[in-house]
Design a protein around this motif. Structure first.
Motif, short mmCIF file in Angstrom:
data_model
loop_
_atom_site.label_atom_id
_atom_site.label_comp_id
_atom_site.label_asym_id
_atom_site.label_seq_id
_atom_site.Cartn_x
_atom_site.Cartn_y
_atom_site.Cartn_z
N PRO A 183 30.39 39.50 44.26
CA PRO A 183 31.15 39.60 43.01
C PRO A 183 32.49 40.29 43.20
CG PRO A 183 28.87 40.34 42.70
CD PRO A 183 29.08 40.15 44.18
N VAL A 192 34.47 40.11 45.77
CA VAL A 192 35.41 39.14 46.33
C VAL A 192 35.88 38.19 45.23
CG1 VAL A 192 35.66 37.21 47.95
CG2 VAL A 192 34.42 39.27 48.64
N GLN A 193 34.94 37.77 44.41
CA GLN A 193 35.29 36.83 43.34
C GLN A 193 36.35 37.40 42.40
OE1 GLN A 193 32.31 36.12 40.37
NE2 GLN A 193 33.24 34.24 39.66
N VAL A 194 36.21 38.67 42.03
CA VAL A 194 37.06 39.20 40.96
C VAL A 194 38.39 39.77 41.45
CG1 VAL A 194 35.05 39.73 39.54
CG2 VAL A 194 36.07 41.53 40.95
#
Lengths: 395, 255
Positions: free
Chosen positions: B135, B137-139
């Motif tokens: 998460p 990395v995603q945000v």
């Protein structure tokens, strides 16, 4: 789900700090005011709500003033503000936050173009009637376009309507997406709900309307000019209806969590009964939602006299702007109080003289109003204000 | 000719002398420096491996060497940790939890009334889970946090803007904003050591082998054997992060 019999006494060692504090409370608050104020302006231009004619230019200028400072809390918060433009240069498209730069920048461009179209003829007139450096400034503001024929003005009018039409969904995107930033964080039980964008959007609109009401009343009172009661009453009708929707969605989130009785409620219930009881249950819901709902209902359903209307409408609007400020605090800070251990709640203390403290927050919050004051000394905002009447009286 | 499987007398004496030197030099840091010189000869290609980290809960004795070694190796600022060790004591009325979350910290024994009724007790080390579906990395709005080849999740210190979104998004609470560098900080599995053929500092100093690090696709690697046994657990599986920290014997109460 918390294991059976677990004690609420432990939080992870790196969870002791509330990383997103007052600056991140202010950021969605000011962004909400931007979107809410713009909606009032667009209601006249797009949806032809005639009563808002006197308010539309005022609402647009107010939206611009709030917009100028919407990103300032973020800059203050960043560990490396000098790298802020990385959000454009190395955009990471899987991140909800990375899109903010584009949405915010394009929205501000849209508002500035609309403002320029609204004030274009005023700039031209000032460029003709002034001399020296002032004339140079006004000339620059005309951008070299000096045509004021009826045909040109018709084009302006059409473009203003078009921009307002684009601006409504864009303002919704701007603020709905702020809610998405929080609502999509699955690691935080108090944030993670698909209702979050719509809650943020509704609260943005009501805060914008209520803030316009307070500003309008104050400006007219200070300048001893008559109030446009038809516009104000209509504004309060809208505020009541939208506040009903806003509070319904906010309540729905809690009711749903409570009835579902899953993991979210297991960690959120102690939060609402404990650290957030005063600011959420009593503040946001009971007083700051309950009172304006009753008062605005009364004002919308019964024809109150002018003096009473002014008092009650302003009191209700004050409650609404505070309600939304409390809501931002309860979401942003409240969510971080829950440790990722699911077993502990972190304290938050207001501080005055730190980088993200109350003094800086108050300065940033005051900045849009100071900017509005300065602009109102230069540009005609109401057709009967001092700047308008000092010229040809056409504004 | 096959290598002898038992330790020779000379080797034993060498190890004994090494052990005495380590103890005299004071615990984890000495172990770290000795292992550095020994393991640095074989530099692995981190890109061709699929690293994973095994935590065997039953083996952890709560010595806290890992916490101290990590803090010293990575110069973790005071008041923060990249790894910590939780202590669970399950008594009749619930679970008592505290943690070794400062370098050199030694936990006081739990209250007597708790230990008298204790059903079980465990130490559970925690660290970044280096999720494949991370998460954080995603945000990250600028792509400063990224999945590196080999399975590491790293932070680019030159690009991180210090917004803190990754800290919010991490379900495991392993990230913090470094108060000195003003960027996101967390366990890197000692990438700087691994890329030079060393083990992470916490693994090196662990006296019981509760922490192991290796290639999960290598059947000869103890980590690979654990991974392929398919008998491991991860923290918060409902988050679907595809964690690369594999726990053995994880108690149900651990979040």
């Amino acid at each position: 789900m918390l294991p059976e019999g677990a004690l609420n006494n432990f939080f992870f060692p790196d969870n002791v700090h509330i990383e997103w504090s007052l600056m991140i409370v202010l950021y969605p608050y000011i962004t909400g005011l931007v979107a809410g104020a713009f909606v009032v302006s667009a209601l006249y231009h797009v949806f032809k709500v005639k009563e808002f004619e006197t308010l539309s230019r005022f609402a647009l200028v107010a939206s611009f003033c709030f917009g100028l400072f919407a990103a300032v809390p973020l800059l203050v918060h960043l560990g490396h503000p000098e790298r802020a433009f990385n959000i454009f240069f190395t955009t990471h498209t899987t991140s909800a936050m990375s899109i903010f730069g584009y949405v915010y920048a394009s929205y501000m461009v849209l508002v500035m173009i609309e403002l320029w179209l609204v004030y274009r003829t005023f700039f031209i007139e000032k460029a003709k009637s002034t001399r020296g450096w002032q004339q140079l400034v006004w000339k620059v503001l005309t951008l070299g376009v000096t045509e004021t024929t009826p045909a040109a003005l018709r084009v302006d009018h059409g473009l203003i309507g078009l921009l307002a039409g684009i601006g409504i969904p864009w303002a919704f995107v701007l603020h709905g997406y702020v809610g998405f930033i929080f609502g999509s964080v699955k690691a935080n039980a108090w944030w993670a709900t698909p209702l979050q964008p719509i809650i943020f959007l509704m609260s943005a609109i009501v805060s914008g309307i209520a803030m316009l009401m307070l500003m309008y009343s104050f400006i007219r009172w200070r300048s001893k000019l008559p109030y446009d009661f038809a516009a104000m009453r209509r504004l309060m009708d809208y505020l009541w209806g939208l506040l009903i929707l806003d509070v319904t969605f906010e309540s729905l989130e809690i009711v749903y969590m409570f009835y579902e009785h899953g993991h979210h409620w297991a960690v959120v219930a102690p939060l609402l009964k404990g650290p957030l009881f005063g600011s959420y249950a009593i503040g946001q819901l009971l007083i700051l939602s309950g009172l304006p709902l009753l008062l605005l209902g009364y004002l919308s359903l019964f024809h109150a006299g002018e003096r009473r209307f002014l008092k009650l409408a302003n009191f209700a609007s004050l409650c609404v702007v505070l309600q939304v400020l409390f809501m931002r605090y309860n979401v942003v800070v409240g969510g971080q109080m829950i440790s990722k251990s699911d077993r502990g709640y972190v304290d938050f203390h207001f501080e005055w003289f730190v980088k993200e403290g109350l003094v800086v927050a108050l300065i940033i919050l005051a900045a849009p109003f100071v900017t509005y004051f300065v602009i109102s000394r230069i540009l005609p905002i109401f057709s009967d204000d001092a700047v308008s009447t000092s010229g040809s009286g056409r504004y | 000719m096959e290598q002898p499987t038992c330790t020779g007398r000379r080797t034993f004496l060498q190890d004994l002398a090494m052990g005495a030197a380590v103890l005299a030099a004071g615990g984890p840091v000495a172990i770290l420096s000795s292992s550095r010189s020994r393991a640095a000869t074989a530099v692995p290609d981190t890109k061709s491996k699929e690293y994973a980290f095994v935590v065997d809960v039953d083996k952890c004795i709560g010595c806290g060497y890992c916490v101290e070694a990590c803090a010293k190796e990575n110069k973790v600022p005071l008041g923060y940790v990249r790894t910590w060790v939780e202590r669970y004591v399950a008594a009749g009325e619930g679970v008592h939890i505290d943690a070794i979350d400062r370098p050199g910290e030694i936990l006081e024994p739990p209250p007597a009334e708790l230990t008298q009724n204790a059903k079980w007790a465990h130490f559970v080390p925690k660290l970044c889970n280096h999720c494949e579906n991370a998460p954080c990395v995603q945000v990250c709005p600028v792509g400063a946090t990224f999945n590196a080849p080999g399975g590491f999740v790293l932070v680019d210190p030159e690009h991180c803007v210090g917004c803190g979104y990754c800290i919010q998004a991490c379900p495991y609470g392993v990230r913090f904003l470094n108060p000195e560098r003003h960027i996101a900080d967390k366990c890197t599995w000692c990438y700087h050591r691994v890329s030079h053929g060393l083990q992470p500092a916490c693994v090196t100093v662990c006296p019981t082998g509760a922490r192991q690090f290796g290639d999960r696709d290598d059947p000869t690697d103890p980590v690979g054997q654990v991974y392929q046994s398919d008998n491991w657990q991860v923290l918060k599986p409902e988050m679907h992060t595809q964690s690369r920290v594999l726990y053995l014997g994880l108690p149900r109460e651990v979040v």
